[in-house]
Design a protein around this motif. Structure first.
Motif, PDB file in Angstrom:
ATOM      1  N   LEU A   1       0.859  -1.178   0.000  1.00 50.36           N
ATOM      2  CA  LEU A   1       0.000   0.000   0.000  1.00 50.36           C
ATOM      3  C   LEU A   1       0.897   1.229   0.000  1.00 50.36           C
ATOM      4  CD1 LEU A   1      -2.704  -1.096   2.611  1.00 50.36           C
ATOM      5  CD2 LEU A   1      -2.757  -1.327   0.121  1.00 50.36           C
ATOM      6  N   THR A   2       0.895   1.955  -1.127  1.00 48.10           N
ATOM      7  CA  THR A   2       1.804   3.082  -1.305  1.00 48.10           C
ATOM      8  C   THR A   2       1.034   4.393  -1.291  1.00 48.10           C
ATOM      9  OG1 THR A   2       3.305   1.711  -2.631  1.00 48.10           O
ATOM     10  CG2 THR A   2       3.555   4.099  -2.787  1.00 48.10           C
TER      11      THR A   2
ATOM     12  N   VAL B   1      -6.775 -17.281   7.897  1.00 46.33           N
ATOM     13  CA  VAL B   1      -5.876 -16.383   7.169  1.00 46.33           C
ATOM     14  C   VAL B   1      -5.401 -15.291   8.121  1.00 46.33           C
ATOM     15  CG1 VAL B   1      -5.600 -14.824   5.214  1.00 46.33           C
ATOM     16  CG2 VAL B   1      -7.073 -16.823   5.009  1.00 46.33           C
ATOM     17  N   LYS B   2      -4.099 -15.095   8.178  1.00 49.77           N
ATOM     18  CA  LYS B   2      -3.508 -14.043   9.010  1.00 49.77           C
ATOM     19  C   LYS B   2      -2.816 -13.034   8.105  1.00 49.77           C
ATOM     20  CE  LYS B   2       0.345 -14.777  11.329  1.00 49.77           C
ATOM     21  NZ  LYS B   2       1.318 -15.222  12.352  1.00 49.77           N
ATOM     22  N   LEU B   3      -3.014 -11.752   8.427  1.00 49.71           N
ATOM     23  CA  LEU B   3      -2.340 -10.677   7.704  1.00 49.71           C
ATOM     24  C   LEU B   3      -1.324 -10.050   8.648  1.00 49.71           C
ATOM     25  CD1 LEU B   3      -2.316  -9.161   4.984  1.00 49.71           C
ATOM     26  CD2 LEU B   3      -3.808  -7.456   6.053  1.00 49.71           C
ATOM     27  N   GLU B   4      -0.073  -9.998   8.190  1.00 51.38           N
ATOM     28  CA  GLU B   4       1.024  -9.509   9.029  1.00 51.38           C
ATOM     29  C   GLU B   4       1.673  -8.294   8.381  1.00 51.38           C
ATOM     30  OE1 GLU B   4       5.080 -11.549   9.426  1.00 51.38           O
ATOM     31  OE2 GLU B   4       4.027 -12.215  11.228  1.00 51.38           O
ATOM     32  N   PHE B   5       1.867  -7.244   9.180  1.00 50.29           N
ATOM     33  CA  PHE B   5       2.620  -6.082   8.706  1.00 50.29           C
ATOM     34  C   PHE B   5       4.105  -6.436   8.713  1.00 50.29           C
ATOM     35  CE2 PHE B   5       5.098  -2.254   9.806  1.00 50.29           C
ATOM     36  CZ  PHE B   5       4.830  -1.496   8.684  1.00 50.29           C
ATOM     37  N   ALA B   6       4.766  -6.214   7.581  1.00 52.26           N
ATOM     38  CA  ALA B   6       6.162  -6.639   7.421  1.00 52.26           C
ATOM     39  C   ALA B   6       7.112  -5.467   7.229  1.00 52.26           C
ATOM     40  CB  ALA B   6       6.273  -7.605   6.245  1.00 52.26           C
ATOM     41  N   GLY B   7       6.706  -4.270   7.654  1.00 56.97           N
ATOM     42  CA  GLY B   7       7.613  -3.137   7.617  1.00 56.97           C
ATOM     43  C   GLY B   7       7.361  -2.185   6.467  1.00 56.97           C
ATOM     44  N   LEU B   8       8.049  -1.046   6.521  1.00 54.28           N
ATOM     45  CA  LEU B   8       7.976  -0.043   5.463  1.00 54.28           C
ATOM     46  C   LEU B   8       9.062  -0.293   4.436  1.00 54.28           C
ATOM     47  CD1 LEU B   8       7.368   3.100   7.671  1.00 54.28           C
ATOM     48  CD2 LEU B   8       5.676   1.852   6.329  1.00 54.28           C
TER      49      LEU B   8
ATOM     50  N   ASP C   1      11.303   6.431   2.312  1.00 58.99           N
ATOM     51  CA  ASP C   1      10.458   7.608   2.505  1.00 58.99           C
ATOM     52  C   ASP C   1       9.158   7.323   3.247  1.00 58.99           C
ATOM     53  OD1 ASP C   1       9.123   6.174   0.592  1.00 58.99           O
ATOM     54  OD2 ASP C   1       9.207   7.715  -0.962  1.00 58.99           O
ATOM     55  N   ASN C   2       9.010   6.126   3.831  1.00 55.02           N
ATOM     56  CA  ASN C   2       7.845   5.797   4.666  1.00 55.02           C
ATOM     57  C   ASN C   2       6.518   5.842   3.906  1.00 55.02           C
ATOM     58  OD1 ASN C   2       9.642   5.616   6.755  1.00 55.02           O
ATOM     59  ND2 ASN C   2       9.052   7.529   7.728  1.00 55.02           N
ATOM     60  N   ARG C   3       6.564   5.677   2.596  1.00 57.38           N
ATOM     61  CA  ARG C   3       5.329   5.744   1.818  1.00 57.38           C
ATOM     62  C   ARG C   3       4.702   4.377   1.558  1.00 57.38           C
ATOM     63  NH1 ARG C   3       6.782   8.214  -3.522  1.00 57.38           N
ATOM     64  NH2 ARG C   3       4.599   7.695  -3.952  1.00 57.38           N
ATOM     65  N   THR C   4       5.490   3.313   1.521  1.00 59.31           N
ATOM     66  CA  THR C   4       4.985   1.993   1.145  1.00 59.31           C
ATOM     67  C   THR C   4       5.001   1.057   2.340  1.00 59.31           C
ATOM     68  OG1 THR C   4       5.746   2.253  -1.141  1.00 59.31           O
ATOM     69  CG2 THR C   4       5.283   0.022  -0.378  1.00 59.31           C
ATOM     70  N   ALA C   5       3.815   0.548   2.678  1.00 60.16           N
ATOM     71  CA  ALA C   5       3.672  -0.433   3.760  1.00 60.16           C
ATOM     72  C   ALA C   5       3.507  -1.816   3.143  1.00 60.16           C
ATOM     73  CB  ALA C   5       2.470  -0.100   4.631  1.00 60.16           C
ATOM     74  N   LYS C   6       4.240  -2.777   3.669  1.00 61.60           N
ATOM     75  CA  LYS C   6       4.204  -4.138   3.147  1.00 61.60           C
ATOM     76  C   LYS C   6       3.483  -5.051   4.132  1.00 61.60           C
ATOM     77  CE  LYS C   6       7.218  -7.953   1.628  1.00 61.60           C
ATOM     78  NZ  LYS C   6       8.620  -8.372   1.433  1.00 61.60           N
ATOM     79  N   PHE C   7       2.578  -5.883   3.599  1.00 65.08           N
ATOM     80  CA  PHE C   7       1.860  -6.874   4.385  1.00 65.08           C
ATOM     81  C   PHE C   7       2.050  -8.250   3.743  1.00 65.08           C
ATOM     82  CE2 PHE C   7      -0.187  -2.806   4.743  1.00 65.08           C
ATOM     83  CZ  PHE C   7      -0.459  -2.672   6.098  1.00 65.08           C
TER      84      PHE C   7
END
Length: 813
Positions: free
Chosen positions: A403-404, A437-444, A448-454
């Protein structure tokens, strides 16, 4: 809708013994939660009836939860409900405790509104683990056909399983109602009481009632369903009669009878005597012979068998995907019986697909701000994000979701956890889970802190129904002055069907309007227009308990003559102090600084009036634009504001912000407003013709000879002229020739030309122009290649190589 106060009950588990949950039950799966029908009676309409019983199973029970339980519409009325062993009357305006089978009802006041302790088991059966000792629940009436249940987890029994039943013991059923009666559960979005539904009764008046009590979503690989057949009286199922379930085009029944399981729910066990005959789209059901008819009213469940590998046989198949329609799969009920209803929904068909959406894209966020730890408002909390599978298996284990944010935004918190620290703490935490189903946040990603990875983690053994996941409590930091829809780009390998979603509407925290006056260059104490600053909503000017300020910042060449009048004309902002302060370069009276005592609780408007400007001779013709900013409007952490250029390309002299995290390049204002316009008298309307001769200290203007103190010369193929005398020759008065020790400024009409010795750049009204040779100082005079200085003033030039003369002509303006 009639609401009541909460009635609270603490249920203390004493001795926990075995619970047998019948195999014929509906199930709405959620993360660690299921709703399992235990009794689904066949009833008639138009009267007060006792409906069924279902079990809530939460494993593990670890958090507070609430949900609303509702029957189909307001024609239904829930008069009494039993939760565990405690009964409540909902026929009046509020829920009233009416006692327990294991309690002395005289100990309880049915009208009382405070907490009480019920010392009986919530459900005397095995299923709750020993470390579940107690929990408190609250029930309130929300409507005639619904109630809210709140489970209060007190921290006891972490990781324990909680099971308790709910019975609808008295319900008014409307006339004309038919088919399955579903109780819908709507969770709050957090906690463990998730969305779902459960069949609590069927309405029928014939021989049999047919219901699909456990349906699944499926794709082209087929699906399973649990079908319950209930007799209206003993002996209704016979060998001579056939019940038929007919699937729509594109679907058929599994053609192997051994893949079907028949189990008894209650009454005479006739499960072994039921004959299943699949024939393409028609499933035929009958008894093998008349000797096997029931002697007590019976109910049976038909579903796919459980295979040796633990999976369930898929008894509904997709025969032709070109004909199979996505959505509910409705089977027609036919045969020689009088059956209610005449059709049932046996599943939901769809292609593998996962959607992503914002739950509320209309939420408002402020430019220049981000979540403040000590603020009572949810500053820049954006929409929650919903991710839904169309069918189970659409989300694949190990796949990613990216998610950017756009360039004007940075992630600050995800799932209420700060993720933008410089050291990137907060990586790899669970965001949500549902149906295996589990969704895990895996860092930016990036810098520039714009893209979040799951990352998706899927447990194939428990993924029976489509998952619904939510990313909640998200906050962003937003660049000052950039407004519009906050659109997030969706990427990654999970194959989501949407390219982008809108998380918020970005607005400035204030709107600014101004009156406008005309002012002249080189004149002091000139009146400018008043400025009105209005909050978008209460608290939009974030005073931080009086620590932050609102600043009006003037451009170069303009300063306040005196302190303006500042007052609040609406709302309840309380101004503390108003001062004129210097900028970082030491220029006096450049910033009007407004200090406050506290945030507003009512949206407020500030009026700034009696504004007077000193305008020096370097200011070009046009609007004087005031920056409206300060730490009360721009709260995003940013770099040192003295070391960058602002978003208009000019070096900013505003105060430095000192934060550990850097989001943007340091813009210090959210909006500009013009409250004055610089106008100048028209220049002399005469044609000017000047002739300069190389190595001569005389020149002519319109034929009149003049003397200069530094002769033109040729250097490196370029002809240099003394800039001051070129300006005089073209009509610039001596008052409009300025030298500050670093650069020379020349003002002619609406043109301001500036030259810096040693530099190849000159500016015209602030716009840079690059020359092919640098300006220089000779004999105390600034010398510039003649073509560049002439063109800067708009003059035409001519070079006479024979006579070594330069002619400049400036047409009348």
């Amino acid at each position: 809708m009639v609401k009541s106060k909460w009635l609270s009950f603490v249920l203390v588990f004493a001795m926990l013994v075995s619970v047998f949950v019948p195999t014929g039950m509906t199930k709405a799966f959620a993360t660690g939660t299921s709703y399992d029908s235990m009794v689904v009676p066949s009833i008639s309409d138009n009267g007060t009836r006792e409906l069924g019983k279902f079990m809530i199973d939460i494993d593990p029970f670890v958090s507070n939860s609430e949900a609303i339980f509702e029957l189909p519409d307001t024609d239904y009325e829930i008069h009494q409900v039993k939760i565990g062993d405690a009964s409540f009357d909902l026929s009046g305006n509020k829920a009233k405790y009416v006692g327990s089978g294991n309690q002395k009802d005289s100990n309880y006041d049915p009208n009382y509104d405070t907490n009480s302790t019920v010392t009986s088991d919530v459900y005397t059966g095995k299923g709750n683990t020993d470390n579940i000792k107690a929990f408190q629940f609250k029930i309130t009436k929300t409507s005639d056909n619904g109630f809210k249940l709140y489970l209060d987890y007190n921290g006891t029994g972490k990781n324990g399983e909680l099971k308790f039943p709910i019975e609808l013991t008295r319900v008014k059923v409307p006339s004309g109602a038919s088919g399955d009666i579903k109780l819908t559960i709507t969770g709050s979005g957090s906690g463990q009481l998730k969305d779902g539904s459960v069949v609590v009764a069927t309405i029928g008046g014939g021989d049999l009632t047919v219901a699909a009590v456990d349906t699944k979503s499926f794709s082209d690989d087929g699906g399973n369903v649990k079908i319950r057949i209930t007799e209206s009286a003993a002996g209704k199922l016979k060998s001579k009669d056939t019940l038929k379930l007919v699937l729509p085009d594109g679907f058929k029944w599994d053609d192997n009878p051994n893949d079907y399981s028949v189990t008894s729910v209650f009454g005479t066990d006739i499960s072994s005597e039921v004959q299943i005959t699949p024939n393409d789209d028609t499933l035929e059901i009958r008894l093998k012979d008349n000797a096997s008819v029931s002697t007590q009213k019976a109910a049976i469940d038909i579903t796919g068998i459980t295979k040796s590998d633990g999976t369930t046989a898929k008894i509904i198949e997709v025969d032709d995907s070109t004909k199979a329609k996505e959505g509910d799969v409705i089977a027609k009920v036919r045969g020689s019986y009088d059956v209610t209803p005449n059709e049932i929904t046996v599943g939901t068909y769809g292609q593998y697909d996962t959607s992503i959406s914002a739950t509320d894209s209309s939420v408002v966020a402020f430019s220049g701000q981000y979540n403040q730890e000590d603020s009572s408002n949810d500053i820049n909390k954006v929409s929650d994000i919903q991710i839904k599978e169309s069918v189970a298996g659409s989300l694949i284990d190990g796949r990613t979701i990216l998610l950017t944010l756009p360039t004007n935004a940075r992630w600050y918190k995800i799932h209420d956890t700060k993720v933008t620290n410089v050291d990137k703490t907060g990586k790899n935490f669970e965001v949500d889970r549902d149906n295996g189903v589990k969704l895990e946040f895996a860092g930016l990603q990036g810098t520039d802190n714009r893209t979040a990875k799951f990352v998706v983690h899927r447990d194939s053994a428990t993924s029976k129904n489509p998952a619904k996941l939510k990313i909640e409590n998200n906050y962003v930091a937003l660049e000052p002055g950039v407004t519009g829809d906050l659109k997030v780009t969706v990427g990654g390998t999970a194959g989501l069907s949407t390219d982008s979603i809108t998380l918020a509407k970005v607005v400035n925290p204030v709107t600014v309007t101004a009156d406008k006056t005309n002012v002249k260059i080189g004149v002091s104490n000139q009146a400018a227009g008043k400025i009105d600053i209005s909050e978008y909503q209460a608290g939009a000017i974030y005073t931080n308990h009086g620590k932050n300020t609102l600043d009006l910042i003037l451009p170069d060449g303009v300063k306040f003559t005196s302190k303006p009048t500042v007052k609040v004309t609406s709302g309840d902002l309380d101004i503390d102090n108003v001062n004129l302060v210097s900028d970082n370069s030491g220029n006096d009276n450049k910033i009007l600084r407004i200090e406050f005592k506290s945030d507003s609780t009512e949206a407020s408007t500030i009026e700034v009036s009696n504004i007077y400007y000193d305008v020096d001779r370097t200011v070009g013709e046009g609007d004087i634009k005031v920056k409206v900013g300060g730490s009360a409007l721009v709260t995003v952490p940013s770099s040192s504001l003295s070391n960058y250029k602002d978003k208009d390309g000019y070096k900013d002299d505003y105060a430095t912000l000192d934060y550990a995290d850097i989001y943007f390049s340091g813009e210090d204002y959210v909006v500009k407003v013009a409250n004055a316009t610089v106008v100048t008298p028209a220049p002399n309307a005469t044609k000017q013709t000047a002739v300069f001769t190389i190595n001569s200290t005389t020149y002519t203007v319109n034929g009149v000879q003049n003397t200069l103190d530094s002769a033109p010369y040729v250097k490196n193929g370029r002809t240099y002229l003394p800039t001051r005398y070129v300006a005089y020759a073209l009509g610039v008065s001596s008052d409009n020739v300025l030298w500050d020790g670093t650069k020379a400024t020349f003002i002619l009409g609406n043109r301001v030309v500036q030259v810096t010795p040693g530099s190849t750049t000159l500016t015209i009204n602030g716009a840079p122009v690059t020359m092919d040779a640098p300006a220089e100082i000779v004999n105390g005079r600034v010398m510039v290649p003649f073509r560049w200085i002439a063109q800067a003033f708009g003059a035409q030039v001519q070079w006479d190589a024979t006579n070594q003369t330069v002619t400049m002509t400036l047409q009348a303006q």
